[in-house]
Design a protein around this motif. Structure first.
Motif, PDB file in Angstrom:
ATOM      1  N   LEU A 288     -24.870  70.772 -48.380  1.00 56.70           N
ATOM      2  CA  LEU A 288     -26.296  70.847 -48.048  1.00 56.70           C
ATOM      3  C   LEU A 288     -27.147  70.958 -49.316  1.00 56.70           C
ATOM      4  O   LEU A 288     -28.260  70.424 -49.389  1.00 56.70           O
ATOM      5  CB  LEU A 288     -26.569  72.048 -47.137  1.00 56.70           C
ATOM      6  CG  LEU A 288     -26.142  71.912 -45.689  1.00 56.70           C
ATOM      7  CD1 LEU A 288     -26.583  73.144 -44.892  1.00 56.70           C
ATOM      8  CD2 LEU A 288     -26.744  70.651 -45.050  1.00 56.70           C
ATOM      9  N   LEU A 289     -26.621  71.673 -50.310  1.00 52.09           N
ATOM     10  CA  LEU A 289     -27.320  71.760 -51.601  1.00 52.09           C
ATOM     11  C   LEU A 289     -27.413  70.375 -52.247  1.00 52.09           C
ATOM     12  O   LEU A 289     -28.446  70.026 -52.842  1.00 52.09           O
ATOM     13  CB  LEU A 289     -26.585  72.727 -52.536  1.00 52.09           C
ATOM     14  CG  LEU A 289     -27.212  72.972 -53.912  1.00 52.09           C
ATOM     15  CD1 LEU A 289     -28.612  73.548 -53.770  1.00 52.09           C
ATOM     16  CD2 LEU A 289     -26.334  73.913 -54.743  1.00 52.09           C
ATOM     17  N   VAL A 290     -26.362  69.584 -52.102  1.00 53.37           N
ATOM     18  CA  VAL A 290     -26.393  68.202 -52.600  1.00 53.37           C
ATOM     19  C   VAL A 290     -27.519  67.434 -51.919  1.00 53.37           C
ATOM     20  O   VAL A 290     -28.288  66.709 -52.569  1.00 53.37           O
ATOM     21  CB  VAL A 290     -25.033  67.516 -52.351  1.00 53.37           C
ATOM     22  CG1 VAL A 290     -25.122  66.020 -52.648  1.00 53.37           C
ATOM     23  CG2 VAL A 290     -23.954  68.154 -53.201  1.00 53.37           C
ATOM     24  N   VAL A 291     -27.633  67.602 -50.609  1.00 50.24           N
ATOM     25  CA  VAL A 291     -28.672  66.895 -49.845  1.00 50.24           C
ATOM     26  C   VAL A 291     -30.057  67.303 -50.323  1.00 50.24           C
ATOM     27  O   VAL A 291     -30.940  66.456 -50.541  1.00 50.24           O
ATOM     28  CB  VAL A 291     -28.511  67.177 -48.332  1.00 50.24           C
ATOM     29  CG1 VAL A 291     -29.697  66.627 -47.551  1.00 50.24           C
ATOM     30  CG2 VAL A 291     -27.222  66.568 -47.821  1.00 50.24           C
TER      31      VAL A 291
ATOM     32  N   LEU B 287     -22.793  65.358 -42.043  1.00 54.03           N
ATOM     33  CA  LEU B 287     -22.353  66.686 -42.485  1.00 54.03           C
ATOM     34  C   LEU B 287     -22.459  67.692 -41.348  1.00 54.03           C
ATOM     35  O   LEU B 287     -21.523  68.460 -41.074  1.00 54.03           O
ATOM     36  CB  LEU B 287     -23.190  67.161 -43.679  1.00 54.03           C
ATOM     37  CG  LEU B 287     -22.997  66.435 -45.011  1.00 54.03           C
ATOM     38  CD1 LEU B 287     -24.010  66.951 -46.038  1.00 54.03           C
ATOM     39  CD2 LEU B 287     -21.597  66.650 -45.557  1.00 54.03           C
ATOM     40  N   ARG B 288     -23.607  67.696 -40.686  1.00 58.44           N
ATOM     41  CA  ARG B 288     -23.826  68.680 -39.614  1.00 58.44           C
ATOM     42  C   ARG B 288     -22.907  68.423 -38.428  1.00 58.44           C
ATOM     43  O   ARG B 288     -22.410  69.371 -37.802  1.00 58.44           O
ATOM     44  CB  ARG B 288     -25.293  68.668 -39.175  1.00 58.44           C
ATOM     45  CG  ARG B 288     -26.237  69.122 -40.283  1.00 58.44           C
ATOM     46  CD  ARG B 288     -27.655  69.351 -39.782  1.00 58.44           C
ATOM     47  NE  ARG B 288     -28.531  69.750 -40.875  1.00 58.44           N
ATOM     48  CZ  ARG B 288     -28.605  70.992 -41.369  1.00 58.44           C
ATOM     49  NH1 ARG B 288     -27.857  71.948 -40.827  1.00 58.44           N
ATOM     50  NH2 ARG B 288     -29.424  71.276 -42.360  1.00 58.44           N
TER      51      ARG B 288
ATOM     52  N   LYS C 212     -21.223  56.576 -53.066  1.00 62.62           N
ATOM     53  CA  LYS C 212     -19.816  56.890 -53.356  1.00 62.62           C
ATOM     54  C   LYS C 212     -19.316  58.010 -52.448  1.00 62.62           C
ATOM     55  O   LYS C 212     -18.196  57.986 -51.939  1.00 62.62           O
ATOM     56  CB  LYS C 212     -19.668  57.318 -54.825  1.00 62.62           C
ATOM     57  CG  LYS C 212     -19.833  56.197 -55.827  1.00 62.62           C
ATOM     58  CD  LYS C 212     -18.554  55.405 -55.984  1.00 62.62           C
ATOM     59  CE  LYS C 212     -18.691  54.340 -57.058  1.00 62.62           C
ATOM     60  NZ  LYS C 212     -17.519  53.463 -57.095  1.00 62.62           N
ATOM     61  N   MET C 213     -20.176  58.999 -52.234  1.00 62.39           N
ATOM     62  CA  MET C 213     -19.789  60.134 -51.392  1.00 62.39           C
ATOM     63  C   MET C 213     -19.628  59.690 -49.942  1.00 62.39           C
ATOM     64  O   MET C 213     -18.716  60.144 -49.236  1.00 62.39           O
ATOM     65  CB  MET C 213     -20.858  61.225 -51.524  1.00 62.39           C
ATOM     66  CG  MET C 213     -20.342  62.626 -51.297  1.00 62.39           C
ATOM     67  SD  MET C 213     -21.601  63.866 -51.578  1.00 62.39           S
ATOM     68  CE  MET C 213     -21.622  63.908 -53.342  1.00 62.39           C
ATOM     69  N   LEU C 214     -20.506  58.795 -49.490  1.00 67.78           N
ATOM     70  CA  LEU C 214     -20.391  58.276 -48.124  1.00 67.78           C
ATOM     71  C   LEU C 214     -19.119  57.444 -47.960  1.00 67.78           C
ATOM     72  O   LEU C 214     -18.444  57.523 -46.926  1.00 67.78           O
ATOM     73  CB  LEU C 214     -21.621  57.427 -47.787  1.00 67.78           C
ATOM     74  CG  LEU C 214     -22.868  58.199 -47.350  1.00 67.78           C
ATOM     75  CD1 LEU C 214     -24.086  57.297 -47.355  1.00 67.78           C
ATOM     76  CD2 LEU C 214     -22.669  58.795 -45.968  1.00 67.78           C
TER      77      LEU C 214
ATOM     78  N   ILE D 245     -29.984  59.383 -46.933  1.00 71.93           N
ATOM     79  CA  ILE D 245     -29.809  60.839 -47.060  1.00 71.93           C
ATOM     80  C   ILE D 245     -29.760  61.489 -45.682  1.00 71.93           C
ATOM     81  O   ILE D 245     -28.937  62.375 -45.412  1.00 71.93           O
ATOM     82  CB  ILE D 245     -30.942  61.440 -47.920  1.00 71.93           C
ATOM     83  CG1 ILE D 245     -30.892  60.844 -49.327  1.00 71.93           C
ATOM     84  CG2 ILE D 245     -30.834  62.959 -47.979  1.00 71.93           C
ATOM     85  CD1 ILE D 245     -32.092  61.205 -50.193  1.00 71.93           C
ATOM     86  N   ASP D 246     -30.648  61.030 -44.783  1.00 70.28           N
ATOM     87  CA  ASP D 246     -30.655  61.574 -43.415  1.00 70.28           C
ATOM     88  C   ASP D 246     -29.328  61.278 -42.713  1.00 70.28           C
ATOM     89  O   ASP D 246     -28.788  62.132 -41.998  1.00 70.28           O
ATOM     90  CB  ASP D 246     -31.813  60.964 -42.618  1.00 70.28           C
ATOM     91  CG  ASP D 246     -33.162  61.440 -43.130  1.00 70.28           C
ATOM     92  OD1 ASP D 246     -33.193  62.506 -43.788  1.00 70.28           O
ATOM     93  OD2 ASP D 246     -34.169  60.751 -42.893  1.00 70.28           O
ATOM     94  N   GLU D 247     -28.820  60.075 -42.924  1.00 74.95           N
ATOM     95  CA  GLU D 247     -27.539  59.720 -42.311  1.00 74.95           C
ATOM     96  C   GLU D 247     -26.422  60.633 -42.833  1.00 74.95           C
ATOM     97  O   GLU D 247     -25.595  61.141 -42.062  1.00 74.95           O
ATOM     98  CB  GLU D 247     -27.204  58.261 -42.647  1.00 74.95           C
ATOM     99  CG  GLU D 247     -25.829  57.826 -42.153  1.00 74.95           C
ATOM    100  CD  GLU D 247     -25.345  56.560 -42.836  1.00 74.95           C
ATOM    101  OE1 GLU D 247     -24.132  56.328 -42.828  1.00 74.95           O
ATOM    102  OE2 GLU D 247     -26.194  55.815 -43.402  1.00 74.95           O
ATOM    103  N   PHE D 248     -26.441  60.867 -44.147  1.00 71.17           N
ATOM    104  CA  PHE D 248     -25.418  61.717 -44.753  1.00 71.17           C
ATOM    105  C   PHE D 248     -25.512  63.144 -44.206  1.00 71.17           C
ATOM    106  O   PHE D 248     -24.492  63.758 -43.855  1.00 71.17           O
ATOM    107  CB  PHE D 248     -25.608  61.704 -46.266  1.00 71.17           C
ATOM    108  CG  PHE D 248     -24.603  62.528 -47.021  1.00 71.17           C
ATOM    109  CD1 PHE D 248     -23.243  62.275 -46.922  1.00 71.17           C
ATOM    110  CD2 PHE D 248     -25.003  63.578 -47.845  1.00 71.17           C
ATOM    111  CE1 PHE D 248     -22.315  63.022 -47.613  1.00 71.17           C
ATOM    112  CE2 PHE D 248     -24.085  64.343 -48.541  1.00 71.17           C
ATOM    113  CZ  PHE D 248     -22.739  64.064 -48.428  1.00 71.17           C
TER     114      PHE D 248
END
Length: 1392
Positions: free
Chosen positions: A1258-1261, A1283-1284, A1236-1238, A1276-1279
């Protein structure tokens, strides 16, 4: 083949005996059919009688055939075979000693006996295993409740469980013989030992072996294996087998522990303990973490083994220490439990050697360290172990403070089990403390200070005495020598470049000055500086005899020590000359005599000092211990209302124990547990009752009367400065005791004696006695009912001045005989009432009327209780109260007339004293409220009771014919419509009386309405705080009567609620409006925002009252829960702990009401993050962390993720971005939530340049990574990569990155763009703007009109009407259908 020519090889499987093996190896010639078995067995028996045990050599095939067909043959044949084989082997074992001792035994005879022995043993053991297999299968079938067959079989004469033991004992006897001589070179083959021991291990695999009924079998197996261990070198095999069985059979740990401990003690095989423990110690901790069953078996084995043979196990503990760092918590628990057992059984006592004491300290250090273990089960186990250690008084006193501190710290543990065990440990510390039976830090502080001062004086005296005594330089030198040597060695080891820079010796200094300086340094114990200075002096004074005289043969260390010794002794001798040179001998004699005289005094002084130091240390420890207990009491008292029943019970037991040890703060906990008497958990309620039984029903005393007096005294202490709620709880407890006859008659008698002043007592004690009598009368009304006149005489007789406090308690006591509740339909008798002329009501009327004109503040609570009592007990109470009102009003008018006659200026308006006006309005309010209660409960109940009686009477007299004719009436009666209609008629009658008659101009109460409204409408004129409080409360009570009157006065009520400068008025009106919201919900509903507004009142008292009222209204569904509930959320950060706890409790309860919090969260976030009316950032985080902890369902989380992401588009400030990001980071995200976030990445991607927003994501990750599956890590890595990229280079860089990676197809881009356009068109920025507060709206009517014309789709409740809402999560009854903005108040104002 002749028996002498073959050799019997023990097979690994029965089939091997059918195959031809090596040369001369025995092979079964023929497997007999089932029909032949009986005859062949009889032939074997005949041969046995003739040949003895060697007959087996010719008839082994028969036994083999029986074993082969075991499942199919008759049970009688099986039993006969078993009996016969036991006889054969028994005979053989009896003959073997003689055979073995025969020197003429030939090789062939020895071989025959060996083969016969192996055949007999093999046959018997195979038969035993067959029976065991059959028994195990039948027991499994019997588990379904069909065990009668097995029991019936046992009654027919054969029970296998009883037959096993003789077989095992026979094998044990056989192994105890010296049978090894039958084998070549007297070495028994390993297969034979494995055959015998293998059957033991197979028997142990049976799950029922651990049952009590199989105790004899277990003992027989243990002894058989013990013989194998001691005589047949079975150690290695037994160790391997035990390890394997522990890994696979959960039931075997206690059985094997019993066996191993017996082998180690009775058989002297201590080494097997070491072997087994070494094998367990060498198990890889990582492997054990993957084998929970094996770890559980090892852990149980080690724990029980430590309990049985701790001394033997202790020498092998070092190999187990690696498991303390392993992942499996059960192994850590086992090792720690073993350490505790060693401390308890081996390393206990004061006479331990140094090595044992060190070991004990290491074990205790390890236990303490694991009190902070990562696993809650380990922390809990450590506390349990320390509890046992403390209970058995095995904990050294020096560790008391450390372990108590550990227990106090664990009280804040997040695990309920750890908290429970921490409380138990503290209770054990109390019960077994070595200090005192009374632990009050205030009582201990005085003696500690006094004894510490005395110790300081003794030390000062000793130092003075020591300074006056001449010390022998030789003794001083010997005392400092060890430390000096170690310092010298350290300095000599240093390399030349690491050496200290030597002290510079000035050119002006002489040898004597340097020598004195060195002596001074030695005397001060500055050995390092002394050595450095000596080294410098050797180089500086080469011509000096003292520094240059060195023996080259001695080591450097010895040379330095000799030089320093000479310097020290020489200087000391010069400072303390013994006398003239010619009188040295006599001087030495005098000194010795003086020392001899001083020696006993010195030893006595040292003893006294040591005793004083011990006393001070004892008092210091006791004081520190009591302080820790006091600290624990504060923490534990807060745990009294935990959800876990067991924890609450432990807390209650703890406070009972603390009370028994006289800790002053215990009374606080004892009072705090009182409300738990209303707990729905039977265990908690019973725990409270038991606690009060222990504390109060068994007081100390020599006689029954003394015990009764002590009990009353203790209960009276609970009543001092208590609230009405506490008194009500205590009343419930005493009622329970009275009903169960646990309070003796002597207690009641003593209370009456104190109440009637037959026993001398203070006014306060007399008052408390009457209170206790009233509480007890709840359980047995006759306690008060039979002494009603006595009570009236005690508190309501004419006295001057009146004791209103006593009279109030007398009224409470008398009220306990009335039926306070509404009469139930089942009651056929009329309620208990007293006539109007009763002396009680005359006295009450007299006291209220006479006290009206006095300024006693206690009159107001008394008259409230008096009016309530009149309405509860009197026939026609409204007549009595009307007389009281008229009497008081008449006195007020008389006072007014007196004022007017005494005034000098006739034009001046006479003023009534404020207190008289206050008393009058307060009295009128009480009568109004009680009249309403009387109508709705007593009158309504009585009407209902009479109707039921009338209907029953009519039902009895009605003829059967009439019943059959009225079928419709019968149908209505069956459906209950007749009773419902009658109830409605009675309710309408009561409502009509309240609406029309009570406040009609003809009634007494109506006369007070104009006066009441005048006082309330003119706060400037009537500014007295007490008058304002009484008037506002009275107005609220009058409004309860009539909906019409309430509607006309609501504006006045809410104006006073908002604008009154007096917190007490606002607090009173908050309660009143809360009651009105329940009685007239439709009238109060438009004013709901004003109720929420009081949650931000500047006065702490008002906020607390508002919180209580709103909690009650919202949880009872009397007020619609809207976005304004954010005001309740703000109370979570209130500086007053009680208010914050109240708010937390509200949301805890609200979370149990379906999706209530989930539905409200979007509005709460909007309001709290609003820059104009919200809260600061840190408080926002605190509030949202608490509220988001209630979101536990995955669907709710996913929906909130989507909503919060969409909110980024409409947020206006950086602060709102940060708030939204923080909320997302606190949600329990799943993989679907991440998707959903993506999907909504475009909503917040451009906000990631803000460091706080980026950190939140980042805390979410990091949270997602913790429980991520391997296939989900790529997402997760893609997300994180996205972000970065956005954080460092912006949103465009992220889009470039996606294109480069091929993550976005053209279709997906198009859908994303269309979604953005749709969102932009559906909701403008203004749609998500939090509406301004009411005052701001009033100042800007143009803005209001403009926003109304736009008809925004999203205002606070936007998320409730979202198209993407999950229907599964929203329930119609729980979802607000209509949003009520604060602006509604302004429209009402224009309308009125």
């Amino acid at each position: 083949m002749s028996p002498q020519l073959y050799e019997f090889h023990l097979p690994l499987s029965p089939e091997e005996l059918l195959k031809s093996g090596g040369v001369n190896q025995y092979v079964v010639q023929e497997v007999l059919s089932i029909r032949q078995l009986s005859s062949q067995l009889r032939a074997f028996q005949t041969a046995f009688r003739a040949q003895g045990p060697l007959a087996m050599l010719e008839h082994f095939d028969t036994i083999y055939s029986i074993l082969h067909h075991f499942r199919n043959i008759d049970s009688g044949l099986k039993e006969d075979t078993l009996e016969f084989l036991i006889k054969v082997l028994s005979r053989h074992s009896q003959e073997l000693p003689t055979i073995l001792d025969d020197p003429t035994l030939s090789v062939s005879d020895r071989s025959a006996h060996l083969n016969a022995l192996k055949m007999n043993c093999y046959a018997l053991i195979r038969l035993l295993e067959s029976f065991e297999t059959m028994s195990s299968q039948s027991s499994l079938m019997d588990l379904g409740g069909k065990g009668k067959k097995g029991r019936a079989k046992a009654t027919h004469g054969f029970d296998w469980e009883e037959e096993r033991q003789p077989v095992l004992q026979l094998l044990t006897q056989l192994l105890q013989l010296d049978i090894r001589h039958l084998w070549n070179h007297s070495i028994i083959e390993e297969e034979f030992v494995s055959l015998v021991t293998g059957c033991c291990y197979r028997l142990l695999e049976n799950p029922t072996i651990s049952h009590q009924k199989n105790r004899l079998t277990r003992e027989a197996i243990t002894h058989l294996l013990g013989v194998a261990l001691t005589r047949y070198n079975h150690m290695l095999s037994a160790t391997v087998k035990i390890i394997q069985m522990l890994q696979h059979f959960e039931h075997l740990a206690p059985v094997l522990v019993a066996a191993v401990s017996l082998w180690a003690t009775d058989y002297g095989m201590k080494s097997i303990v070491g072997e087994i423990v070494r094998e367990i110690g060498q198990k890889c901790p990582q492997e054990l973490s993957r084998d929970p069953l094996g770890a559980k078996g090892f852990a149980a084995f080690l724990t029980e083994l430590a309990e049985r043979v701790p001394a033997i196990l202790m020498s092998n503990m070092c190999v187990l220490l690696d498991h303390l760092d392993g992942e499996n918590y059960m192994m850590r628990n086992a090792v720690l439990a073993a350490m505790a057992e060693m401390v308890l059984q081996v390393l206990n006592g004061d006479q331990l050697e140094e090595a044992a004491r060190d070991t004990r300290d290491q074990f205790l250090d390890t236990l303490q360290a694991h009190g902070h273990d990562i696993n809650s089960f380990v922390r809990s186990r450590v506390l349990q172990l320390f509890t046992r250690i403390v209970q058995q008084k095995a904990l050294p006193l020096t560790r008391f403070q450390a372990v108590v501190s550990l227990a106090v710290g664990r009280l804040a543990d997040k695990s309920v089990l750890v908290c429970k065990n921490a409380i138990q440990l503290l209770a054990s510390f109390l019960a077994n403390n070595p200090f005192s039976c009374k632990l009050s830090d205030t009582d201990l502080a005085g003696p500690l200070q006094k004894e510490t001062q005395k110790l300081q004086e003794m030390r000062a005296q000793k130092q003075t005495a020591a300074a006056s005594v001449v010390l022998d330089p030789e003794e001083e030198w010997e005392a400092m020598l060890p430390e000096l040597k170690s310092t010298l060695k350290q300095l000599l080891k240093l390399s030349q470049e690491e050496e200290e820079i030597p002290e510079e010796i000035a050119n002006t200094e002489t040898v004597e000055e340097v020598e004195a300086h060195i002596h001074q340094l030695l005397a001060k114990a500055s050995y390092k500086q002394a050595i450095i200075l000596t080294r410098a002096a050797i180089g500086h004074f080469p011509e000096s005899k003292l520094f240059s005289h060195m023996d080259p043969e001695e080591s450097e260390e010895t040379r330095f020590l000799n030089l320093l010794g000479n310097i020290f002794k020489a200087a000391s001798t010069e400072k303390n000359p013994q006398g003239p040179a010619g009188d040295t001998g006599s001087g030495q004699t005098v000194c010795k005599d003086r020392l001899n005289v001083l020696e006993p005094e010195k030893s006595r002084g040292n003893d006294d000092l040591v005793k004083q130091e011990m006393l001070v240390q004892y008092l210091q420890d006791a004081y520190s211990f009591s302080q820790k207990i006091t600290e624990a009491i504060g923490i534990i008292s807060k745990m009294m209302y935990e959800h876990t029943t067991t924890v609450v019970q432990e807390v209650i037991e703890f406070f009972v124990m603390v009370s028994q040890f006289g800790v002053p703060q215990a009374l606080f906990g004892v009072r705090r547990m009182l409300p738990l008497i209303w707990s729905k958990e039977p265990g908690v309620r019973e725990a409270v009752l038991n606690a009060y039984r222990q504390l109060y029903l068994n007081p100390k005393g020599d006689s029954v009367r003394a015990k009764a007096q002590a009990l009353i005294q203790n209960l009276s202490l609970l009543l001092v400065d208590t609230s009405a709620g506490t008194i009500q709880c205590l009343e419930e407890i005493l009622c329970e005791f009275v009903q169960k006859d646990e309070l003796k008659p002597s207690v009641t008698q003593m209370l009456w004696e104190r109440a009637t002043e037959k026993v001398p007592c203070s006014a306060l004690e007399r008052c408390s006695s009457i209170m206790l009598l009233g509480m007890m009368a709840r359980g047995k009304p006759e306690i008060v009912g039979s002494n009603l006149d006595t009570l009236v005489s005690i508190g309501l007789d004419e006295k001057s001045p009146h004791d209103y406090q006593l009279a109030q308690q007398v009224c409470h006591a008398i009220a306990s005989i009335s039926d306070r509740r509404k009469p139930s339909l089942g009651k056929r008798h009329p309620p208990f009432r007293l006539p109007q002329e009763h002396r009680l009501f005359e006295q009450l009327r007299e006291m209220v009327t006479k006290g009206f004109v006095h300024t006693n503040p206690l009159w107001i609570p008394f008259k409230e209780v008096a009016v309530t009592l009149i309405y509860q007990l009197a026939e026609g109470p409204e007549v009595i109260c009307a007389q009281i009102l008229q009497g008081c009003a008449k006195q007020a008018l008389e006072k007014l007339e007196e004022k007017s006659t005494t005034q000098e200026d006739p034009k001046e308006t006479p003023m009534l004293p404020t207190f008289l006006l206050m008393n009058l309005l307060s009295l009128a309010g009480d009568v109004a409220l009680q009249q309403l209660v009387h109508l709705e409960q007593a009158i309504s109940g009585e009407l209902c009771r009479r109707r039921v009686l009338r209907e029953e009477q009519e039902h009895k007299t009605k003829e059967p014919k009439e019943k059959n004719n009225s079928s419709e009436t019968a149908m209505e009666e069956e459906l209950g419509l007749v009773g419902a209609t009658a109830d409605d008629t009675e309710a309408e009658l009561i409502r009509n009386i309240c609406e029309v008659e009570l406040l009609d101009g003809k009634q007494v109460l109506a006369a007070f309405v104009p006066l009441l409204l005048k006082v309330c409408n003119n706060p400037g004129l009537y500014s007295n705080p007490d008058l304002s409080a009484a008037a506002s409360l009275a107005l609220g009570k009058f409004c309860m009567i009539s909906a019409t009157f309430c509607d006309s006065q609501l504006r006045l009520l809410f104006t006073m609620l908002e604008k009154s400068p007096l917190p007490i008025v606002r607090s009173n009106l908050m309660v009143a409006t809360g009651d009105l919201a329940i009685r007239f919900p439709n009238l109060v509903d438009p004013w709901t925002p004003h109720l929420y507004g009081r949650l931000r009142d500047p006065a702490q008292q008002v906020r607390k009252t508002a919180g209580l009222v709103m909690t009650h209204l919202i949880l009872k569904d009397m007020v619609k829960v809207k976005g304004q509930v954010s005001e309740m959320a703000v109370l979570l950060i209130d500086p007053e702990p009680q208010i914050a706890a109240l708010a937390k409790n509200f949301f805890n309860e609200l979370s149990h009401k379906g999706n209530a919090i989930y539905n409200l969260l979007p509005d709460i976030i909007s309001r709290l993050s609003d820059p104009e009316g919200g809260v600061e950032e840190e408080p926002f985080h605190t509030i949202m962390k608490q509220l988001l902890s209630y979101i536990t369902k995955d669907k709710q989380t996913e929906s909130l993720v989507e909503k919060l992401c969409q909110r980024f588009r409409t947020a206006r400030t950086e602060r709102q971005y940060r708030d939204l990001a923080y909320c997302l980071s606190q949600l329990p995200l799943t993989e679907r939530g991440l998707h959903k976030m993506l999907d909504n990445f475009g909503c917040f991607g451009d906000k990631l340049s803000d460091e706080a927003v980026f950190s939140a994501f980042l805390l979410v990750v990091s949270k997602l990574r913790r429980g991520a599956k391997p296939e989900g890590k790529a997402v997760i890595d893609e997300f994180e990569q996205k972000l970065r990229a956005c954080h460092t280079r912006g949103l465009d860089a992220m889009e470039d990155l996606e294109i480069g990676q091929g993550l976005l197809s053209g279709t997906k881009k198009q859908s994303t763009v269309s979604r953005r356009q749709h969102l932009a068109s559906a909701a403008s920025d203004n749609d998500f703007v939090t509406p301004e507060p009411r005052r701001t709206t009033r100042r800007h009517p143009i803005t209001q009109q403009r926003s109304t014309k736009k008809k925004p789709k999203i205002v606070f409740s936007s998320d409730e009407s979202s198209e993407e809402e999950l229907s599964a999560e929203l329930i119609d009854d729980e979802t607000p259908k209509k949003t009520t903005p604060i602006r509604r108040a302004s429209t009402r104002r224009h309308r009125s």
